[in-house]
Design a protein around this motif. Structure first.
Motif, PDB file in Angstrom:
ATOM      1  N   SER A  71       0.762  -1.155  -0.309  1.00 47.01           N
ATOM      2  CA  SER A  71      -0.276   0.171   0.554  1.00 47.01           C
ATOM      3  C   SER A  71       0.918   1.250  -0.048  1.00 47.01           C
ATOM      4  CB  SER A  71      -1.315   0.152   1.195  1.00 47.01           C
ATOM      5  OG  SER A  71      -0.534  -0.107   2.738  1.00 47.01           O
ATOM      6  N   GLN A  72       1.912   0.980   0.608  1.00 46.95           N
ATOM      7  CA  GLN A  72       2.849   2.524   0.483  1.00 46.95           C
ATOM      8  C   GLN A  72       3.707   2.543  -1.278  1.00 46.95           C
ATOM      9  OE1 GLN A  72       3.441   0.392   3.506  1.00 46.95           O
ATOM     10  NE2 GLN A  72       1.117   1.839   4.189  1.00 46.95           N
ATOM     11  N   GLY A  73       3.041   1.857  -2.346  1.00 47.98           N
ATOM     12  CA  GLY A  73       3.937   1.786  -2.981  1.00 47.98           C
ATOM     13  C   GLY A  73       5.681   0.830  -3.714  1.00 47.98           C
ATOM     14  N   LEU A  74       5.873   0.290  -2.030  1.00 43.96           N
ATOM     15  CA  LEU A  74       6.953  -0.460  -2.692  1.00 43.96           C
ATOM     16  C   LEU A  74       7.113  -1.810  -3.051  1.00 43.96           C
ATOM     17  CD1 LEU A  74       8.142  -0.120   0.934  1.00 43.96           C
ATOM     18  CD2 LEU A  74       9.408   1.327  -0.666  1.00 43.96           C
ATOM     19  N   ARG A  75       7.738  -2.148  -4.078  1.00 44.63           N
ATOM     20  CA  ARG A  75       7.115  -3.883  -4.818  1.00 44.63           C
ATOM     21  C   ARG A  75       7.901  -4.858  -3.801  1.00 44.63           C
ATOM     22  NH1 ARG A  75      10.147  -3.168 -11.049  1.00 44.63           N
ATOM     23  NH2 ARG A  75       8.872  -0.887 -11.030  1.00 44.63           N
ATOM     24  N   ILE A  76       6.377  -5.913  -3.949  1.00 46.62           N
ATOM     25  CA  ILE A  76       6.492  -6.691  -3.792  1.00 46.62           C
ATOM     26  C   ILE A  76       7.599  -8.126  -4.643  1.00 46.62           C
ATOM     27  CG2 ILE A  76       5.170  -9.047  -2.277  1.00 46.62           C
ATOM     28  CD1 ILE A  76       3.695  -6.497  -2.053  1.00 46.62           C
ATOM     29  N   THR A  77       6.562  -7.890  -5.904  1.00 42.19           N
ATOM     30  CA  THR A  77       7.174  -8.709  -6.288  1.00 42.19           C
ATOM     31  C   THR A  77       7.042  -7.979  -8.255  1.00 42.19           C
ATOM     32  OG1 THR A  77       7.654 -11.090  -7.628  1.00 42.19           O
ATOM     33  CG2 THR A  77       5.267 -10.816  -6.722  1.00 42.19           C
ATOM     34  N   GLU A  78       8.065  -8.808  -8.972  1.00 43.62           N
ATOM     35  CA  GLU A  78       6.995  -8.521 -10.752  1.00 43.62           C
ATOM     36  C   GLU A  78       6.618  -9.727 -11.317  1.00 43.62           C
ATOM     37  OE1 GLU A  78      10.666  -6.332 -12.003  1.00 43.62           O
ATOM     38  OE2 GLU A  78      10.593  -5.253 -11.263  1.00 43.62           O
ATOM     39  N   CYS A  79       5.835  -9.769 -12.230  1.00 45.99           N
ATOM     40  CA  CYS A  79       5.430 -10.666 -13.086  1.00 45.99           C
ATOM     41  C   CYS A  79       4.974 -10.529 -14.733  1.00 45.99           C
ATOM     42  CB  CYS A  79       4.088 -11.446 -12.800  1.00 45.99           C
ATOM     43  SG  CYS A  79       3.533 -11.689 -11.357  1.00 45.99           S
ATOM     44  N   PHE A  80       6.399 -11.864 -15.732  1.00 45.22           N
ATOM     45  CA  PHE A  80       6.567 -11.218 -16.592  1.00 45.22           C
ATOM     46  C   PHE A  80       5.522 -12.481 -17.397  1.00 45.22           C
ATOM     47  CE2 PHE A  80       9.867  -9.803 -14.588  1.00 45.22           C
ATOM     48  CZ  PHE A  80      10.442  -8.427 -15.339  1.00 45.22           C
ATOM     49  N   GLY A  81       5.682 -12.282 -18.901  1.00 47.92           N
ATOM     50  CA  GLY A  81       5.381 -13.029 -19.777  1.00 47.92           C
ATOM     51  C   GLY A  81       3.398 -14.111 -20.010  1.00 47.92           C
ATOM     52  N   PRO A  82       3.208 -14.352 -20.696  1.00 48.83           N
ATOM     53  CA  PRO A  82       1.954 -14.647 -21.174  1.00 48.83           C
ATOM     54  C   PRO A  82       0.907 -14.657 -19.888  1.00 48.83           C
ATOM     55  CG  PRO A  82       3.235 -15.693 -21.550  1.00 48.83           C
ATOM     56  CD  PRO A  82       3.685 -15.589 -21.225  1.00 48.83           C
ATOM     57  N   THR A  83       0.952 -15.035 -18.916  1.00 46.32           N
ATOM     58  CA  THR A  83      -0.288 -15.115 -18.125  1.00 46.32           C
ATOM     59  C   THR A  83       0.195 -13.943 -16.768  1.00 46.32           C
ATOM     60  OG1 THR A  83       1.697 -16.611 -16.964  1.00 46.32           O
ATOM     61  CG2 THR A  83      -0.381 -17.226 -18.433  1.00 46.32           C
ATOM     62  N   GLN A  84       0.806 -13.402 -17.060  1.00 43.61           N
ATOM     63  CA  GLN A  84       1.395 -12.090 -15.729  1.00 43.61           C
ATOM     64  C   GLN A  84       0.207 -12.146 -15.478  1.00 43.61           C
ATOM     65  OE1 GLN A  84       3.696  -8.343 -17.185  1.00 43.61           O
ATOM     66  NE2 GLN A  84       2.628  -8.594 -19.263  1.00 43.61           N
ATOM     67  N   GLN A  85      -0.688 -11.432 -15.587  1.00 45.19           N
ATOM     68  CA  GLN A  85      -2.245 -11.034 -14.976  1.00 45.19           C
ATOM     69  C   GLN A  85      -2.652 -11.350 -14.479  1.00 45.19           C
ATOM     70  OE1 GLN A  85      -3.200  -7.953 -15.603  1.00 45.19           O
ATOM     71  NE2 GLN A  85      -1.208  -6.681 -16.299  1.00 45.19           N
ATOM     72  N   THR A  86      -2.771 -13.011 -14.948  1.00 43.31           N
ATOM     73  CA  THR A  86      -3.566 -13.641 -14.099  1.00 43.31           C
ATOM     74  C   THR A  86      -2.333 -14.048 -12.550  1.00 43.31           C
ATOM     75  OG1 THR A  86      -4.494 -14.754 -15.836  1.00 43.31           O
ATOM     76  CG2 THR A  86      -4.254 -16.003 -13.786  1.00 43.31           C
ATOM     77  N   ASN A  87      -1.385 -14.302 -12.478  1.00 46.57           N
ATOM     78  CA  ASN A  87      -0.582 -14.891 -11.374  1.00 46.57           C
ATOM     79  C   ASN A  87      -0.327 -13.376 -10.857  1.00 46.57           C
ATOM     80  OD1 ASN A  87      -0.260 -16.854 -12.667  1.00 46.57           O
ATOM     81  ND2 ASN A  87       2.050 -16.136 -13.702  1.00 46.57           N
ATOM     82  N   ALA A  88      -0.341 -12.220 -11.007  1.00 46.46           N
ATOM     83  CA  ALA A  88      -0.335 -10.827 -10.646  1.00 46.46           C
ATOM     84  C   ALA A  88      -1.887 -10.802  -9.423  1.00 46.46           C
ATOM     85  CB  ALA A  88      -0.065  -9.702 -11.224  1.00 46.46           C
ATOM     86  N   ARG A  89      -2.569 -11.262 -10.165  1.00 50.49           N
ATOM     87  CA  ARG A  89      -3.991 -11.076  -9.074  1.00 50.49           C
ATOM     88  C   ARG A  89      -4.374 -12.568  -7.998  1.00 50.49           C
ATOM     89  NH1 ARG A  89      -6.509 -10.068 -14.077  1.00 50.49           N
ATOM     90  NH2 ARG A  89      -7.061 -12.698 -15.433  1.00 50.49           N
ATOM     91  N   LEU A  90      -3.420 -13.759  -8.837  1.00 53.90           N
ATOM     92  CA  LEU A  90      -3.253 -14.760  -7.521  1.00 53.90           C
ATOM     93  C   LEU A  90      -2.449 -14.337  -6.893  1.00 53.90           C
ATOM     94  CD1 LEU A  90      -3.740 -17.946  -6.661  1.00 53.90           C
ATOM     95  CD2 LEU A  90      -2.031 -18.236  -8.092  1.00 53.90           C
ATOM     96  N   ILE A  91      -1.351 -13.627  -6.447  1.00 51.74           N
ATOM     97  CA  ILE A  91      -0.208 -13.147  -5.684  1.00 51.74           C
ATOM     98  C   ILE A  91      -0.648 -11.569  -5.350  1.00 51.74           C
ATOM     99  CG2 ILE A  91       1.843 -11.809  -5.889  1.00 51.74           C
ATOM    100  CD1 ILE A  91       3.135 -13.814  -8.246  1.00 51.74           C
ATOM    101  N   ALA A  92      -1.271 -11.530  -5.680  1.00 51.21           N
ATOM    102  CA  ALA A  92      -2.043 -10.091  -4.659  1.00 51.21           C
ATOM    103  C   ALA A  92      -3.207 -10.448  -3.632  1.00 51.21           C
ATOM    104  CB  ALA A  92      -2.435  -8.852  -6.095  1.00 51.21           C
ATOM    105  N   ALA A  93      -3.640 -11.180  -4.007  1.00 48.85           N
ATOM    106  CA  ALA A  93      -4.180 -11.832  -3.080  1.00 48.85           C
ATOM    107  C   ALA A  93      -4.093 -12.311  -2.345  1.00 48.85           C
ATOM    108  CB  ALA A  93      -5.863 -13.451  -4.331  1.00 48.85           C
ATOM    109  N   ALA A  94      -2.849 -12.140  -1.818  1.00 45.11           N
ATOM    110  CA  ALA A  94      -2.193 -13.770  -0.403  1.00 45.11           C
ATOM    111  C   ALA A  94      -2.717 -13.055   0.441  1.00 45.11           C
ATOM    112  CB  ALA A  94      -0.950 -13.795  -1.527  1.00 45.11           C
ATOM    113  N   PRO A  95      -2.484 -11.776   1.288  1.00 35.57           N
ATOM    114  CA  PRO A  95      -2.566 -11.352   2.107  1.00 35.57           C
ATOM    115  C   PRO A  95      -4.032 -11.823   2.604  1.00 35.57           C
ATOM    116  CG  PRO A  95      -1.534  -9.414   0.993  1.00 35.57           C
ATOM    117  CD  PRO A  95      -1.915 -10.704   0.220  1.00 35.57           C
ATOM    118  N   THR A  96      -5.674 -11.665   1.462  1.00 35.30           N
ATOM    119  CA  THR A  96      -6.843 -12.009   1.595  1.00 35.30           C
ATOM    120  C   THR A  96      -7.047 -13.655   1.977  1.00 35.30           C
ATOM    121  OG1 THR A  96      -7.375 -10.050  -0.035  1.00 35.30           O
ATOM    122  CG2 THR A  96      -8.983 -11.635   0.882  1.00 35.30           C
TER     123      THR A  96
END
Length: 84
Positions: free
Chosen positions: A26-51
């Motif tokens: 929430s402070q804008g500090l990077r946690i990780t990066e996703c590359f490749g054709p499934t990056q959006q899907t992977n990012a949504r899964l990773i971003a949901a980790a705290p929940t």
């Protein structure tokens, strides 16, 4: 167990070779990066980790409470509890 508190935010950045999806706290500090054709899907899964982690904690509490009730022969409803 400690982790970077949520919410985690998904941002897309343009690079010279294409786009990268970045997950930040929430402070804008990077946690990780996703590359490749499934990056959006992977990012949504990773971003949901705290929940997802919070939901898992609640599920564990509920299962433990039900186990204790069953072991003690109690049949009343399990009290709703959110670990703090």
């Amino acid at each position: 167990m400690t982790h970077t508190p949520g919410p985690w935010i998904i941002n897309t950045e343009e690079l010279s070779e294409g786009f990268v999806t970045v997950i930040c706290n929430s402070q804008g500090l990077r946690i990780t990066e996703c590359f490749g054709p499934t990056q959006q899907t992977n990012a949504r899964l990773i971003a949901a980790a705290p929940t997802l982690y919070e939901a898992l904690q609640n599920a564990v509490y509920t299962i433990q409470a039900l186990f204790i009730k069953a072991r003690n022969g109690r049949t009343e409803d399990t009290m709703t509890h959110t670990p703090g």
